[in-house]
Write an enzyme that holds these catalytic residues in place. Structure first.
Site, PDB file in Angstrom:
ATOM      1  N   SER A  15      15.354   4.095  11.034  1.00  0.00           N
ATOM      2  CA  SER A  15      15.712   3.584   9.710  1.00  0.00           C
ATOM      3  C   SER A  15      15.139   4.492   8.621  1.00  0.00           C
ATOM      4  O   SER A  15      15.773   4.731   7.592  1.00  0.00           O
ATOM      5  CB  SER A  15      15.162   2.165   9.513  1.00  0.00           C
ATOM      6  OG  SER A  15      16.078   1.216  10.010  1.00  0.00           O
ATOM      7  N   LYS A  36       3.038  -1.609  12.137  1.00  0.00           N
ATOM      8  CA  LYS A  36       3.954  -0.764  12.901  1.00  0.00           C
ATOM      9  C   LYS A  36       4.241   0.535  12.150  1.00  0.00           C
ATOM     10  O   LYS A  36       4.136   1.628  12.708  1.00  0.00           O
ATOM     11  CB  LYS A  36       5.254  -1.558  13.087  1.00  0.00           C
ATOM     12  CG  LYS A  36       6.254  -0.965  14.011  1.00  0.00           C
ATOM     13  CD  LYS A  36       7.470  -1.879  14.112  1.00  0.00           C
ATOM     14  CE  LYS A  36       7.131  -3.179  14.814  1.00  0.00           C
ATOM     15  NZ  LYS A  36       8.323  -3.980  15.097  1.00  0.00           N
ATOM     16  N   LYS A  96       9.842  -8.594   5.699  1.00  0.00           N
ATOM     17  CA  LYS A  96      10.759  -9.249   6.643  1.00  0.00           C
ATOM     18  C   LYS A  96      11.565 -10.271   5.885  1.00  0.00           C
ATOM     19  O   LYS A  96      11.080 -10.855   4.909  1.00  0.00           O
ATOM     20  CB  LYS A  96       9.972  -9.948   7.764  1.00  0.00           C
ATOM     21  CG  LYS A  96      10.784 -10.126   9.027  1.00  0.00           C
ATOM     22  CD  LYS A  96      10.955  -8.795   9.729  1.00  0.00           C
ATOM     23  CE  LYS A  96      11.770  -8.904  10.995  1.00  0.00           C
ATOM     24  NZ  LYS A  96      11.695  -7.650  11.755  1.00  0.00           N
ATOM     25  N   HIS A 120       0.838  -1.207   0.000  1.00  0.00           N
ATOM     26  CA  HIS A 120       0.000   0.000   0.000  1.00  0.00           C
ATOM     27  C   HIS A 120       0.868   1.250   0.000  1.00  0.00           C
ATOM     28  O   HIS A 120       0.434   2.325  -0.375  1.00  0.00           O
ATOM     29  CB  HIS A 120      -0.962   0.019   1.201  1.00  0.00           C
ATOM     30  CG  HIS A 120      -0.309   0.294   2.512  1.00  0.00           C
ATOM     31  ND1 HIS A 120       0.454  -0.656   3.158  1.00  0.00           N
ATOM     32  CD2 HIS A 120      -0.263   1.403   3.283  1.00  0.00           C
ATOM     33  CE1 HIS A 120       0.934  -0.126   4.284  1.00  0.00           C
ATOM     34  NE2 HIS A 120       0.508   1.123   4.377  1.00  0.00           N
TER      35      HIS A 120
END
Length: 472
Positions: A363, A95, A107, A66
């Protein structure tokens, strides 16, 4: 773990999602799309280890597109499997949405025990993995940006970056293909301690909310609270450090070899050095050993910080947990069963999916730094300092009084990169905490803070999908 059926981490994430979806009014199709992992890449590749060839099993999962790029760590661990990588990728989506970091969740993982390989062998494995990702377009500053996780760090990120840059010569934004890099390789100052510091900021904000503290029967603020930290890795170490510096007492620290406790408080750096010297946190001078590290989870304390691996608090031990607040510094340390039990006991669980978002937030700052090709503070630090000096001189001239030297230094100080990173992280964690608590207050039927966090995440991701108009 109570043994009816095999525990599925991804299943647990889906369970939490479904629990929250009931409090939203999105189309069922959109909810179904958000739940699914968009792309799953499972690979096997050969690497020569010593004089043998080993076949390495690895994964990269892109949970949601998205927003792009996708973002998420890479872990090196024998426990790495598809279920775990999918669950962690999904958590990354939620998150990032909660803390307003414009990434989709991803991930990665390599199923190895990094302790069994030399640095040279690990480098070969990491570079080969990166190579596989490049071939399938599963890495790049605009598509998918990995980061460190359990079992990896700056060194591995530098190898990934170097491999990417050698395969994509002249790509101007190549530095942004991975975050958590060493500062000399385009990393950002403050990245290493980011997750632990974010945990501290989040819990500190919760402790500053009068109605919540009253309900828990606790005094306001972090100072004077007793804290138990499980895990003395990067996240646990820094969480312990900031709580101690914030005036809390770290009364126990647990690691896999056991746990130690001292009612007067422990200093994480001294414990860390003791472990480095002796190979264990046990027998730390002035502390009492606990037979099992799980005993620490059940100690009486104000705040429990599980900062190690998933499902450490489950249906079996949750009834014995005595903490008033649990701050999930690790990913998925509580099972859905534990959630139910703790909610019934009135324990406030501050959920992983936003509380440990410090890493991805910083990050994001690192990625922006790489795309802008300039270090934070470089353009404005001196200007701010000069301006502040002028203001102090004017005040001194007008009042005829001297400003104290310490105060002067503090006021004059222009922001370094690390100051800006901390400030951005603090802003992010405070806003996210308030947003989740507001959502919970507006809908008292929501059973716990985790569900409220999911509601916030679902609303943001669904809004994105809706506005993209991607439903032909």
């Amino acid at each position: 773990m109570s043994g009816h059926q095999e525990y599925s981490f991804f299943g647990a994430v889906e369970q939490s999602f479904d629990k929250a979806a009931k409090f939203t009014n999105w189309d069922l199709g959109i909810l179904e799309q958000i739940k699914q992992c968009n792309s799953v890449y499972r690979m096997h590749f050969p690497v020569k280890i010593g004089d043998k060839i080993e076949v390495i099993k690895a994964y990269r999962v892109q949970h949601s597109h998205h927003k792009t790029p996708c973002k998420g760590g890479i872990r090196f661990s024998t426990s790495v499997n598809l279920d775990e990588v999918m669950a962690l990728a999904a958590l990354m989506t939620y998150k990032c949405a909660i803390v307003n970091v414009p990434f989709g969740g991803a991930k990665g993982g390599i199923s190895i025990d990094p302790k069994k390989y030399t640095a040279y062998e690990l480098e070969k494995i990491t570079r080969r993995y990166t190579h596989e990702l490049i071939k399938k377009n599963f890495i790049g500053p605009g598509t998918d940006v990995p980061a460190p996780d359990y079992g990896t760090g700056e060194r591995e990120m530098a190898w990934i970056l170097d491999t990417y840059m050698s395969m994509k010569p002249g790509e101007i934004d190549a530095l942004g293909c991975v975050t958590g890099k060493p500062v000399t390789q385009g990393g950002v100052r403050g990245r290493r301690e980011a997750t632990g510091l974010g945990v501290f900021y989040g819990i500190r904000e919760v402790c500053a909310m009068p109605d919540i503290m009253q309900k828990l029967g606790l005094a306001m603020g972090v100072a004077g609270k007793s804290v138990v930290v499980q895990g003395l890795g990067n996240v646990g170490y820094h969480a312990a450090k900031y709580f101690r510096e914030g005036g809390a007492k770290v009364i126990a620290i647990a690691e896999y070899e056991g746990a130690i406790t001292n009612a007067a408080g422990l200093n994480e750096e001294e414990v860390f050095q003791h472990r480095k010297k002796t190979g264990s946190i046990l027998n730390f001078p002035g502390a009492t050993n606990l037979a099992s590290s799980n005993d620490a989870l059940e100690m009486a304390c104000d705040i429990l910080i599980p900062a190690a691996l998933e499902n450490v608090v489950n249906g079996d031990n949750a009834p014995r947990v005595k903490a008033k607040i649990i701050g999930e510094a690790a990913n998925g340390p509580l099972t859905p069963e534990a959630d139910e039990i703790l909610a019934a006991k009135g324990v406030l669980v501050v959920p992983d999916m936003y509380l440990n978002a410090g890493g991805v937030t910083v990050s994001y700052f690192e990625w922006l730094k790489n795309l802008s090709h300039v270090r934070y503070g470089r353009l404005e630090k001196r200007f701010t300092e000069n301006q502040n000096k002028d203001i102090i001189n004017q005040i001194e001239g007008l009042t005829g009084k001297k400003v104290d030297d310490n105060a002067k230094e503090k006021i004059e100080h222009g922001a370094d990169e690390v100051d800006l990173v901390y400030s951005g992280l603090e802003e992010t964690m405070i806003n996210a905490t308030r947003e989740i608590i507001d959502c919970w207050k507006k809908n008292p039927a929501i059973p716990d803070m985790r569900t409220a966090a999911y509601v916030v995440a679902i609303n943001k991701v669904a809004t994105s999908y809706n506005e993209l108009g991607i439903f032909p």
